[in-house]
Design an enzyme around this catalytic site. Structure first.
Site, PDB file in Angstrom:
ATOM      1  N   ARG A  12       0.193  87.897  37.379  1.00 44.81           N
ATOM      2  CA  ARG A  12      -0.325  87.554  36.047  1.00 44.81           C
ATOM      3  C   ARG A  12      -1.653  88.296  35.895  1.00 44.81           C
ATOM      4  O   ARG A  12      -2.637  87.978  36.575  1.00 44.81           O
ATOM      5  CB  ARG A  12      -0.523  86.038  35.926  1.00 44.81           C
ATOM      6  N   HIS A  49       4.951  88.745  27.649  1.00 41.36           N
ATOM      7  CA  HIS A  49       4.974  87.450  28.330  1.00 41.36           C
ATOM      8  C   HIS A  49       6.428  86.988  28.433  1.00 41.36           C
ATOM      9  O   HIS A  49       6.839  86.000  27.821  1.00 41.36           O
ATOM     10  CB  HIS A  49       4.141  86.445  27.539  1.00 41.36           C
ATOM     11  N   GLN A  72       7.493  83.231  29.529  1.00 44.49           N
ATOM     12  CA  GLN A  72       7.264  82.244  28.475  1.00 44.49           C
ATOM     13  C   GLN A  72       8.427  82.239  27.494  1.00 44.49           C
ATOM     14  O   GLN A  72       8.923  81.177  27.091  1.00 44.49           O
ATOM     15  CB  GLN A  72       5.962  82.576  27.734  1.00 44.49           C
ATOM     16  N   ASP A 129       0.283  81.099  18.329  1.00 42.21           N
ATOM     17  CA  ASP A 129      -0.488  81.244  19.563  1.00 42.21           C
ATOM     18  C   ASP A 129      -1.955  81.275  19.170  1.00 42.21           C
ATOM     19  O   ASP A 129      -2.295  81.382  17.983  1.00 42.21           O
ATOM     20  CB  ASP A 129      -0.067  82.533  20.293  1.00 42.21           C
ATOM     21  N   CYS A 158       2.874  78.404  22.894  1.00 41.07           N
ATOM     22  CA  CYS A 158       2.923  78.663  24.338  1.00 41.07           C
ATOM     23  C   CYS A 158       1.807  77.948  25.099  1.00 41.07           C
ATOM     24  O   CYS A 158       1.890  77.847  26.327  1.00 41.07           O
ATOM     25  CB  CYS A 158       2.876  80.165  24.605  1.00 41.07           C
ATOM     26  N   ARG A 195       9.178  75.897  31.198  1.00 40.05           N
ATOM     27  CA  ARG A 195       8.672  76.999  32.016  1.00 40.05           C
ATOM     28  C   ARG A 195       9.152  76.826  33.463  1.00 40.05           C
ATOM     29  O   ARG A 195       9.519  77.789  34.133  1.00 40.05           O
ATOM     30  CB  ARG A 195       7.138  77.050  31.975  1.00 40.05           C
TER      31      ARG A 195
END
Length: 310
Positions: free
Chosen positions: A107, A134, A137, A229, A269, A297
């Site tokens: 990440r 991402h 996600q 987001d 998210c 997730r």
């Protein structure tokens, strides 16, 4: 499941619709068995290295808990734990990690860093987030939508806000499944045009549609999924005030949600800033699916790890 063994999971664009369907089917099966109290351990004895250049809540929890539920173990590595900060190359780091581990989750900021790590590693590399994509996600997002609506093709997903890494992966994922993905962002904050064009080609091949507009109402009208987001992501703190002004008309409010389909759900998210990109009454209201999405997730990551590491 053997066909995916050893594969990297860097971008949804790299995986076919059939392969992504296999991920979702396995995630649903593993989730049902976990809820029934059945513990499977396909990754018994496996070791996952988790490199975090960016902090995380859901990524850390889902990968670490996930691999342990699958019988393996996880090693947390921050930017301060490796010699990358002191100039060791990604190539050397990848080759060394490959001698100790069975998989790497990274990440970080630069997408190129993940691609280079995968080029040199001899074990699977999973993109836990970059500034450009991402994918983990969005697998969880697709899983949540599939649970809610029973199907993905034909669903309209309206993303309202910054045309960022999440928007890019939503376009890729939605396109693969024949969804209608509309991104509403102000000028100057829209998704990368090259990624939009790529997703539009994929969508056309699968009977879907990808669009970018500036009007949130136009985007949300008739949508089954409304998504947003944060306006300023990690590394953009200096732009926060400027971005608040640019996105002033892009908050997901109860009024905006009324433009969506009656059965619409709200997704985010996380982390969320109530009063900025989303009103508290929306994210904490009956249409919100954000905590189902967050839990998924775990199940999405478990399926990905099982398929490429088992």
């Amino acid at each position: 499941m053997t066909t995916l063994k050893g594969r990297d999971f860097i971008s949804l664009h790299d995986w076919s619709r059939d392969e992504l369907e296999e991920v979702l089917e396995l995630a649903m099966w593993q989730k049902a068995r976990l809820k029934a109290g059945i513990r499977d351990e396909p990754l018994k004895g496996k070791q996952l290295g988790m490199y975090f250049a960016k902090p995380s809540t859901r990524t850390r929890l889902s990968f670490e808990v996930g691999i342990r539920q699958l019988g393996g173990d996880a090693l947390f590595l921050s930017a301060h734990d490796l010699q990358l900060q002191r100039g060791e190359s990604i190539a050397d780091t990848a080759r060394v990690m490959s001698r100790f581990l069975d998989g790497i989750m990274i990440r970080t900021f630069s997408h190129r860093e993940v691609v280079e790590l995968a080029e040199w590693a001899t074990i699977p590399v999973i993109n836990g987030l970059t500034d450009e994509e991402h994918p983990c996600q969005v697998v969880a997002d697709l899983l949540t939508a599939l649970e809610r609506f029973g199907t993905l093709p034909g669903l309209k997903l309206a993303y309202v806000g910054d045309g960022n890494n999440v928007a890019h992966s939503l376009m890729d994922g939605g396109a693969k499944f024949g969804m209608h993905v509309v991104v509403a962002s102000p000028e100057g904050y829209q998704p990368d045009p090259a990624r939009v064009a790529r997703a539009q080609v994929t969508a056309a091949r699968h009977g879907g549609l990808v669009e970018v507009v500036t009007d949130p109402v136009l985007a949300v009208t008739g949508a089954q999924i409304v998504y947003t987001d944060v306006w300023a992501s990690m590394g953009q703190e200096a732009e926060a005030e400027q971005r608040r002004k640019a996105f002033a008309g892009y908050q997901v409010t109860a009024e905006l949600m009324r433009c969506a389909a009656p059965e619409a759900i709200f997704m985010h998210c996380l982390p969320a800033h109530r009063g900025e990109e989303v009103a508290a009454e929306v994210i904490d209201g009956p249409q919100s699916a954000v905590f189902d999405e967050a839990e998924n997730r775990l199940h999405a990551q478990k399926a990905i790890m099982t398929l490429i590491m088992a």
